[in-house]
Every structure is written in C-alpha cells, then in structure tokens.
Design an enzyme around this catalytic site. Structure first.
Site, mmCIF file in Angstrom:
data_model
loop_
_atom_site.group_PDB
_atom_site.id
_atom_site.type_symbol
_atom_site.label_atom_id
_atom_site.label_comp_id
_atom_site.label_asym_id
_atom_site.label_seq_id
_atom_site.Cartn_x
_atom_site.Cartn_y
_atom_site.Cartn_z
ATOM 1 N N LYS A 177 40.673 55.812 25.431
ATOM 2 C CA LYS A 177 41.467 55.088 26.382
ATOM 3 C C LYS A 177 42.711 54.341 25.974
ATOM 4 O O LYS A 177 43.371 53.994 25.169
ATOM 5 C CB LYS A 177 40.212 54.177 26.406
ATOM 6 C CG LYS A 177 40.535 52.921 27.515
ATOM 7 C CD LYS A 177 39.146 52.074 27.129
ATOM 8 C CE LYS A 177 40.439 50.547 28.324
ATOM 9 N NZ LYS A 177 39.298 49.296 27.672
ATOM 10 N N GLU A 233 44.425 55.981 38.084
ATOM 11 C CA GLU A 233 44.056 56.300 36.872
ATOM 12 C C GLU A 233 42.836 56.622 36.470
ATOM 13 O O GLU A 233 41.969 57.201 37.500
ATOM 14 C CB GLU A 233 43.604 54.509 36.438
ATOM 15 C CG GLU A 233 42.199 53.791 36.782
ATOM 16 C CD GLU A 233 42.132 52.758 35.861
ATOM 17 O OE1 GLU A 233 41.677 52.663 35.303
ATOM 18 O OE2 GLU A 233 42.060 51.544 36.859
ATOM 19 N N LYS A 286 38.018 41.464 37.043
ATOM 20 C CA LYS A 286 36.511 41.914 36.774
ATOM 21 C C LYS A 286 36.127 40.956 36.348
ATOM 22 O O LYS A 286 36.822 40.003 34.988
ATOM 23 C CB LYS A 286 36.261 42.925 36.076
ATOM 24 C CG LYS A 286 35.993 44.234 36.739
ATOM 25 C CD LYS A 286 36.918 45.329 35.868
ATOM 26 C CE LYS A 286 37.917 44.870 35.132
ATOM 27 N NZ LYS A 286 37.674 45.941 34.297
ATOM 28 N N SER A 319 43.702 41.822 28.094
ATOM 29 C CA SER A 319 44.018 42.943 28.131
ATOM 30 C C SER A 319 45.594 43.272 28.563
ATOM 31 O O SER A 319 46.700 42.264 28.847
ATOM 32 C CB SER A 319 43.747 43.745 29.466
ATOM 33 O OG SER A 319 44.416 44.448 30.006
HETATM 34 N N1 PSU Z 1 38.368 48.851 36.014
HETATM 35 C C1 PSU Z 1 36.904 48.924 36.617
HETATM 36 N N2 PSU Z 1 37.371 50.169 35.753
HETATM 37 C C2 PSU Z 1 37.646 49.963 34.471
HETATM 38 C C3 PSU Z 1 38.664 49.555 34.330
HETATM 39 C C4 PSU Z 1 38.629 48.974 35.227
HETATM 40 O O1 PSU Z 1 36.301 49.125 37.829
HETATM 41 O O2 PSU Z 1 37.185 50.837 33.588
HETATM 42 C C5 PSU Z 1 39.616 49.839 32.451
HETATM 43 C C6 PSU Z 1 41.091 49.619 33.682
HETATM 44 O O3 PSU Z 1 41.902 51.452 32.704
HETATM 45 C C7 PSU Z 1 42.119 48.642 32.794
HETATM 46 C C8 PSU Z 1 40.574 48.483 31.814
HETATM 47 O O4 PSU Z 1 43.107 49.423 32.872
HETATM 48 O O5 PSU Z 1 39.910 48.586 32.352
HETATM 49 C C9 PSU Z 1 41.276 47.307 31.116
HETATM 50 O O6 PSU Z 1 40.458 47.724 30.185
HETATM 51 P P1 PSU Z 1 41.418 46.156 28.884
HETATM 52 O O7 PSU Z 1 39.947 45.391 29.171
HETATM 53 O O8 PSU Z 1 40.432 47.307 26.631
HETATM 54 O O9 PSU Z 1 42.877 46.011 28.650
HETATM 55 MN MN MN Z 2 41.080 44.109 25.358
#
Ligand code: PSU
Ligand code: MN
Length: 302
Positions: A86, A25, A159, A140
């Site tokens: 993003k 990604e 995470k 997410s």
């Molecule tokens: N894991 C990391 N760094 C990141 C992400 C994940 O260590 O930047 C990113 C990935 O692209 C994941 C996104 O899909 O964060 C999720 O964002 P959100 O929580 O807004 O859906």
């Molecule tokens: Mn979100």
C-alpha cells in the site's frame, strides 16, 4: 535509471485528442474491498467515468512501472494478488526503484496523476486524522498531499472511522478548500450528512472547475477536496454506523493494529459487522463520485 510511466492504449488516445481524464486509485482495489467484488467495482467505476464523457485512468505500480490506466488483465491480476504494498508519498519511489508492485493510496495516486497531467481524481473516502491522534500521531499523508499537488479529489467526505473535526481543521490549516456538493453539511462517507458544515459549497460541476482554474491562475499549490454526499437511498444513517465504527475501533485497539494497517483493518471489520452492507454503500458512493469527477474534468477541458 528513470521512472517508466506507462499509459494504457485508452489513455494514450485520450491524451492525444485532449479528452478529459479522471484518475482512480488502486488501494481501494487491493486493501479496500474483497475479491472478486473489488475487480467488478473497479470496472464498473471505470464505466461510470466513460458514460459521463471522460476516460478512466486507474493508477498502480506494476513491477516497478507506474501505470496510468490498466488493462482488464492488469486490473484482474491486481485484484487477485495478495500482499501488494500500500503505497503513499513516503514509499512510492522505493517501490518503483525496487521494481515491485504497489497499490496507490490517495497521496500516491495524486503524485502519479500530476505526472500524467491529470487534474481530477475520484475515490471513496480520503485518509485523515485518526481518532486518538493526540496519542498515536496517526495523520494520513493524504492531507499534506492535497496541500501541495495540483490534483482535485472527489470523495464522499472523510471516512467516519476518523476524527472528522480534526481532519477538517488540518485541511483548513494546510489551505485545502473543502467543498460540499449540493448541500451545506459535510457528508461523512457512509452517511450523506454530518453535524459539521463545509467551509465551501458548490452546486454544479462548473463552479468546481472555475474554482480549480482560479487557484491555478493565482499560483496556489495543491488541489481542492470535493465532498460529494452518498446518494440518500444508499446511505447508512449515522446512528446505525456509529456503534459499528466504535466496535471496529475497539477491535483494532485490542489487537494492537497500527500504522498502514489501521484503515484496511477497520474497513474489513465494518464489512464483517454489517454483513456486507458497508461495501454496498461504498460501491454506490464511489460510482457517484466518479460521475461528478468526470463532469468536473469535462468542464475543465472546455
Ligand atoms: N477509502 C476507502 N477505502 C480505502 C481507502 C480509502 O473506502 O481503502 C484508502 C485510500 O487509498 C486512502 C487510504 O488514501 O485508504 C488512507 O490510508 P491511511 O489512513 O493509512 O493514510
Ligand atoms: Mn496512518
């Protein structure tokens, strides 16, 4: 108008000769790490894939074209750019239609990988159910994507900034197989274990490839989530990272951070509080995931 799918030279060759390909990604590059480490890490991760016998396809939208595999210059440009969008499932089409540049999150990378017929994708951590989601409804798009797009994702667990039990409940509801690699416990990104056990376990890449094949033959949509623990010598123990995560969450609440900004904000805050140690761990786990994803992609090719 139609989508302009652009393959790098390296990916074109890999496709022609039927070599295993691993998707990577780009949000991690633009929103997950500071420049210049982001570009260095992106290149190192690509090299880990090559060393493990597969071809890396870093995915991003550049001026409205959906790129599968980036050149060195394109990677450098993306890493230096600021205010890159993003992109997730909800806005990928809009960014392409408008001719803009965007970094793909897990959900958007899965969509692109599937268009390019790539079955395996390596990242750091997926998005999930945020703490306080009962109020904010912040879940997410990555979770829903795993249930419908046939690309399997190797990560280091969700995470630890998220609500892990809720995240894994939602994955179960959505029918996403969650497989811990080489252990029973679910890894928690910076830490190799957590108090939660994974519903499934695999001990070698072939077991994962077999599961992916059987799901495909059965016509079950979506991908598998492989939770690969961070190497022990690189981990930040749970008791060390937990209060730091709590401080970062407090800062986000005080500043009223919401929506797409939450995850990048928390990662940056944790980076500052740990004086970079979180990034060092993040790099180690991504490389570890890239290696396993390559082995799975190779096994799927056989
Ligand atoms: N894991 C990391 N760094 C990141 C992400 C994940 O260590 O930047 C990113 C990935 O692209 C994941 C996104 O899909 O964060 C999720 O964002 P959100 O929580 O807004 O859906
Ligand atoms: Mn979100």
């Amino acid at each position: 108008m139609s989508i302009n799918l652009v393959f790098s030279e390296e990916i074109r060759e890999a496709r022609e000769t039927g070599q295993p390909i691993v998707a990577l990604e780009s949000t991690i590059i633009t929103h997950g790490m500071p420049y210049p480490q982001n570009v260095e890490v992106a290149q190192d991760v690509e090299n880990v894939v090559r060393q493990n016998g597969a071809t890396p396809a870093t995915i991003a939208i550049l001026d409205g074209s959906l790129h599968i595999g980036l050149s060195k210059d394109q990677l450098e440009g993306l890493g230096q750019a600021n205010k890159v969008a993003k992109v997730s499932r909800a806005d990928i089409a809009a960014i392409i239609a408008k001719g803009k540049t965007g970094a793909t999150t897990v959900s958007a990378t899965m969509i692109a990988a599937n268009l390019a017929d790539i079955k395996v994708f390596a990242t750091g951590g997926i998005g999930g159910v945020h703490r306080g989601a009962e109020q904010s409804f912040d879940v997410s798009a990555d979770l829903q994507e795993l249930s419908q797009t046939p690309v399997s994702v190797v990560c280091a667990g969700a995470k630890a900034i998220l609500d892990l039990p809720k995240t894994f409940e939602v994955l179960e509801t959505l029918g996403v197989p969650v497989v811990a690699y080489g252990q029973d416990a679910l890894p928690a990104f910076w830490s190799s274990t957590s108090e939660l056990n994974a519903p499934l376990r695999a001990d070698n890449p072939h077991q994962i490839a077999d599961m992916i094949r059987v799901r495909r033959e059965m016509g079950i949509p979506g991908g598998c989530l492989i939770a690969n623990p961070i190497p022990k010598d690189a981990e930040i123990p749970n008791e060390v990272i937990t209060p730091i995560i709590e401080a970062a969450l407090k800062a986000a609440a005080v500043q009223g951070v919401h929506g797409k900004d939450v995850t990048p904000f928390l990662l940056q805050k944790i980076f500052e509080i740990t004086k970079g140690a979180s990034l060092t761990a993040n790099i180690a786990l991504i490389k570890n995931n890239a290696a396993l994803a390559s082995q799975v992609a190779k096994s799927l090719c056989d």
